[in-house]
Enzyme design. Sequence first.
Site, PDB file in Angstrom:
ATOM      1  N   SER A 132       4.141 -11.458  -4.892  1.00  0.00           N
ATOM      2  CA  SER A 132       3.230 -11.331  -6.020  1.00  0.00           C
ATOM      3  C   SER A 132       3.702 -10.243  -6.951  1.00  0.00           C
ATOM      4  O   SER A 132       4.584  -9.459  -6.615  1.00  0.00           O
ATOM      5  CB  SER A 132       1.832 -10.981  -5.507  1.00  0.00           C
ATOM      6  OG  SER A 132       1.913  -9.793  -4.757  1.00  0.00           O
ATOM      7  N   ARG A 133       3.111 -10.206  -8.115  1.00  0.00           N
ATOM      8  CA  ARG A 133       3.315  -9.074  -9.005  1.00  0.00           C
ATOM      9  C   ARG A 133       2.375  -7.969  -8.550  1.00  0.00           C
ATOM     10  O   ARG A 133       1.402  -8.214  -7.836  1.00  0.00           O
ATOM     11  CB  ARG A 133       2.968  -9.461 -10.445  1.00  0.00           C
ATOM     12  CG  ARG A 133       3.891 -10.524 -11.010  1.00  0.00           C
ATOM     13  CD  ARG A 133       3.664 -10.647 -12.514  1.00  0.00           C
ATOM     14  NE  ARG A 133       4.397 -11.779 -13.058  1.00  0.00           N
ATOM     15  CZ  ARG A 133       5.689 -11.749 -13.359  1.00  0.00           C
ATOM     16  NH1 ARG A 133       6.389 -10.655 -13.132  1.00  0.00           N
ATOM     17  NH2 ARG A 133       6.292 -12.801 -13.860  1.00  0.00           N
ATOM     18  N   THR A 148       7.227  -7.120  -5.373  1.00  0.00           N
ATOM     19  CA  THR A 148       8.605  -7.593  -5.240  1.00  0.00           C
ATOM     20  C   THR A 148       8.968  -8.512  -6.405  1.00  0.00           C
ATOM     21  O   THR A 148      10.097  -8.493  -6.890  1.00  0.00           O
ATOM     22  CB  THR A 148       8.787  -8.303  -3.883  1.00  0.00           C
ATOM     23  OG1 THR A 148       8.583  -7.339  -2.853  1.00  0.00           O
ATOM     24  CG2 THR A 148      10.180  -8.884  -3.745  1.00  0.00           C
ATOM     25  N   SER A 196      -0.421  -1.517  -7.330  1.00  0.00           N
ATOM     26  CA  SER A 196       0.750  -0.687  -7.032  1.00  0.00           C
ATOM     27  C   SER A 196       1.641  -0.616  -8.278  1.00  0.00           C
ATOM     28  O   SER A 196       1.412  -1.317  -9.245  1.00  0.00           O
ATOM     29  CB  SER A 196       1.513  -1.300  -5.860  1.00  0.00           C
ATOM     30  OG  SER A 196       2.201  -2.451  -6.295  1.00  0.00           O
ATOM     31  N   ASP A 209     -11.688  -4.650  -0.147  1.00  0.00           N
ATOM     32  CA  ASP A 209     -10.493  -5.350   0.315  1.00  0.00           C
ATOM     33  C   ASP A 209     -10.752  -5.704   1.768  1.00  0.00           C
ATOM     34  O   ASP A 209     -10.181  -5.117   2.672  1.00  0.00           O
ATOM     35  CB  ASP A 209      -9.271  -4.424   0.159  1.00  0.00           C
ATOM     36  CG  ASP A 209      -7.965  -5.157   0.447  1.00  0.00           C
ATOM     37  OD1 ASP A 209      -7.998  -6.394   0.593  1.00  0.00           O
ATOM     38  OD2 ASP A 209      -6.921  -4.492   0.540  1.00  0.00           O
ATOM     39  N   GLY A 232       0.795  -1.225   0.000  1.00  0.00           N
ATOM     40  CA  GLY A 232       0.000   0.000   0.000  1.00  0.00           C
ATOM     41  C   GLY A 232       0.825   1.270   0.000  1.00  0.00           C
ATOM     42  O   GLY A 232       0.277   2.358  -0.080  1.00  0.00           O
TER      43      GLY A 232
END
Lengths: 509, 509
Positions: A202-203, A211, A207, A264, A175
Amino acid sequence: MLVSKEARNFTVSVLEVSTGSPLLVMNEQDAFEMSLTPHSKVMVKYEGREAYASVTLTKTMVAKGRVLASIELAEKLGLKEGYPVQVKPAGLPGSYASLLKRIRGERLSYNEMYSIIKDVVNGAYDEAEIAAFLLSQQFYVLDEDELTSLIKAMVETGVKISFDEPVFDEHSIGGVPGNSKVAMVAVPIVASFGLLIPKTSSRAITSPAGTADTMEVLARVDLTAEEIRELAKKTRGLLVWGGKLNLAPADDIFVNVERKLSIDPWHQMVASILSKKLAMSVESLVIDIPVGKKAKIEEPVHADQLAGLFIRQAAKLGMRVKVAITFGGQPIGMSVGPALEAKEALEALLNKRGSRSLVDKAILIAGLTMELSGKVPPGQGESYARELFSSGKAYEKFREIIEAQGGKPNIKPEEVPLGKYTYTFKSPLEGAVTYIDNAAVTMVARAAGAPFDKGAGVQFHAKVGYRVNKGDPLFTIYSNSESRLEEAISLASKYSVITVEGMLLKTLP
Amino acid sequence: MLVSKEARNFTVSVLEVSTGSPLLVMNEQDAFEMSLTPHSKVMVKYEGREAYASVTLTKTMVAKGRVLASIELAEKLGLKEGYPVQVKPAGLPGSYASLLKRIRGERLSYNEMYSIIKDVVNGAYDEAEIAAFLLSQQFYVLDEDELTSLIKAMVETGVKISFDEPVFDEHSIGGVPGNSKVAMVAVPIVASFGLLIPKTSSRAITSPAGTADTMEVLARVDLTAEEIRELAKKTRGLLVWGGKLNLAPADDIFVNVERKLSIDPWHQMVASILSKKLAMSVESLVIDIPVGKKAKIEEPVHADQLAGLFIRQAAKLGMRVKVAITFGGQPIGMSVGPALEAKEALEALLNKRGSRSLVDKAILIAGLTMELSGKVPPGQGESYARELFSSGKAYEKFREIIEAQGGKPNIKPEEVPLGKYTYTFKSPLEGAVTYIDNAAVTMVARAAGAPFDKGAGVQFHAKVGYRVNKGDPLFTIYSNSESRLEEAISLASKYSVITVEGMLLKTLP
């Protein structure tokens, strides 16, 4: 509604299209005879295996008695040209009654929860039902037993990767832009201490960089389960993409729908993180919750509540967890976007110094992870971690990891390819940076092309508290597309990314 | 999430597949460059027209710079081989903020409601968002102003068909098997009285036959708006399918998702019926609410509440409405299924008599409709209607209607083709029929193939209150498929369709 269960035999061909979910193209006449219309769900069987698929009709593309399978369907069943398949109307999924129960606000047992998640993973449901399941959580928050059931069910319906020794990990709820590179520094520190930390990530979804996107600038991240088990033995640490490993696959399906609905639910976020980690056999985990204006969590009190949820659930699931609540009121480090962040992480490890919001945060997270091992006295993790960072051991480990994952271990930061087109915003006045808007940074970096264009992003020249003169550079936007760069510039002008305030606020006559 | 607005030019070909909603097949490379993945929404433009489409990827089926449009997309934009189109990522629909507001339980203004419905009709939303809109009504029931907004918006976003004189109509909320034929008798009565009643109806969704399915056994029902306006002048009455007329098209999209979620919010049902009628310029409407065990409405008090909702909404929308609450505790008439019901309606009109639950109900509904015209004294509608039925005028009108809609006007009931395969259930004992299970009848008729197989269905030989001897026929199942017949027989055995009870309940030793 009752649907006939009659199955029919067809000969299959593979249609080289990828629709995101299994698709079956049928001749209109066959479909009519089976009471199927476009969007109807069918169950396709081939030699004991079966998969749900959505029906598409054609008059001419396929003859009666034949069907075309999309790539996803062909892969699921191992279909090739000319194979015989059975097709029947799908009927209602077995968990349907449980799903309706949850929508009505009734509580689910583990078995009920499991049956829903199993059907979700098998493709028995369309987006409508998945949206209903997720929305029911907005209206009737999962109780803690239901949440445990959900997490367990998400793990049990996917692949589990196991190791011969205890597994450590760290994970951020995200975030805050620029955060993707923290793990690039923290993981090598922990691994150089000797702990096993095969980090999956994850991709980016919303955002500018996950990573996995950032690590991919330097090495392969799409390792198989076998490669992970093999390489982790050697390097102790890895930085890989969890996407194709089928760990808690329900999560990917849920995330897709959550994004559409801009929801979310906290409980679903906790389930997402813990289930993926449990599937990787993680026993000890540090969770990072960044808090600050325009971060995922804006109020410290909410961070405490969320931390409590993580800690209680982890305890019920037999996992040790430490939560770090960190400052997330501006971007982490000096860059945002895959290549820019990869470069910054590499520089920090190589030069043994860098932006405090990157280096101190990575050292803190790594230290907490090391404390969980019991091999570092409580409160000493940070200094152990700093020693590994400053001595260059973490950099050596990072080179090993890059090499193991098929990258170029001695790559120099200046060799990392950045966006071809750039534009630099300058300070309109003399003063101090008082605010950087996380949401605006994210928007600008994505408009410039991140995360798909790896070279796209934002490089900061100043952060909150920096003094600047009129005309000093504030930040540079990178992109590989001129028109995207223009769009990013126009957004950056509209939504002020960096606020500079002078000492003089106003004059009176 | 911000998506780039860059548009690109492509050359189109038409892919002869029908997927239920517009689909665009793109080369993987083009999609990657535009940050599109399978299921991404794009806006496709051709000469001023535009349509949303879902993306599907291929490596080989289409070259870079070219795209394939599904039939739905090609039809929406009038596309042909080689036409130039523009494609851009769709971004968020304009009404998205209003949708999120409704999900949070906030009330919507007319403009907000209109913007959501407009986007639904234009295909801007996937099933997930539509499910969210409908579920929000389960959790936060629409207030009466929102309901009026919803109805108006559903009308305004579709086609309106207007006539030069006042339009009358009757409509049942359905839910009782055998009810599809009531309109076949009632409409000719009203039309033979001289009122304009161009009735539109739907095909069956969860029932064994909709009025459109049943009428289609005798004539065409897929008339165009122009044909309806033209023919209604001559015959005064028509019985057509509303499906392709694009009247309140949001409704069809909603129904599809409601079915998946097994929800049927009352307010949405009221909106569905009233919006379709307003789009046909109906000014005076009789609503039939069948009440009884295993009907849509089971409790009389709920029927009263629903009636109130219809009456208040109709008043706000400037429509005159009468509600008839009718007995729905067992099937209507002696048959269920398109051909069987068409035959029964034809017999009743031709012979001027038939099952009371069919004939009396049709006369009652027709009479109430006639009273709404002011040309029949209050309370006299039924006797006027009975006269038109008994004199044979209604039958003559029915022949006219069949002929106008392209059917054979002098068709004999015995010429209606029924299912080839039959099986008759017989009474296991001497006694009286005490109960017929609506839900079991529906299930059996659908298993036999109704409504797709028009000859499939159930013919009753006895109804509640009939005395039967052991071995007397109770009901016959019809089907054109032997295996479907078998399935229907097995269901009919499992779920007792008809209950026969003897006088002797038990003996004591």
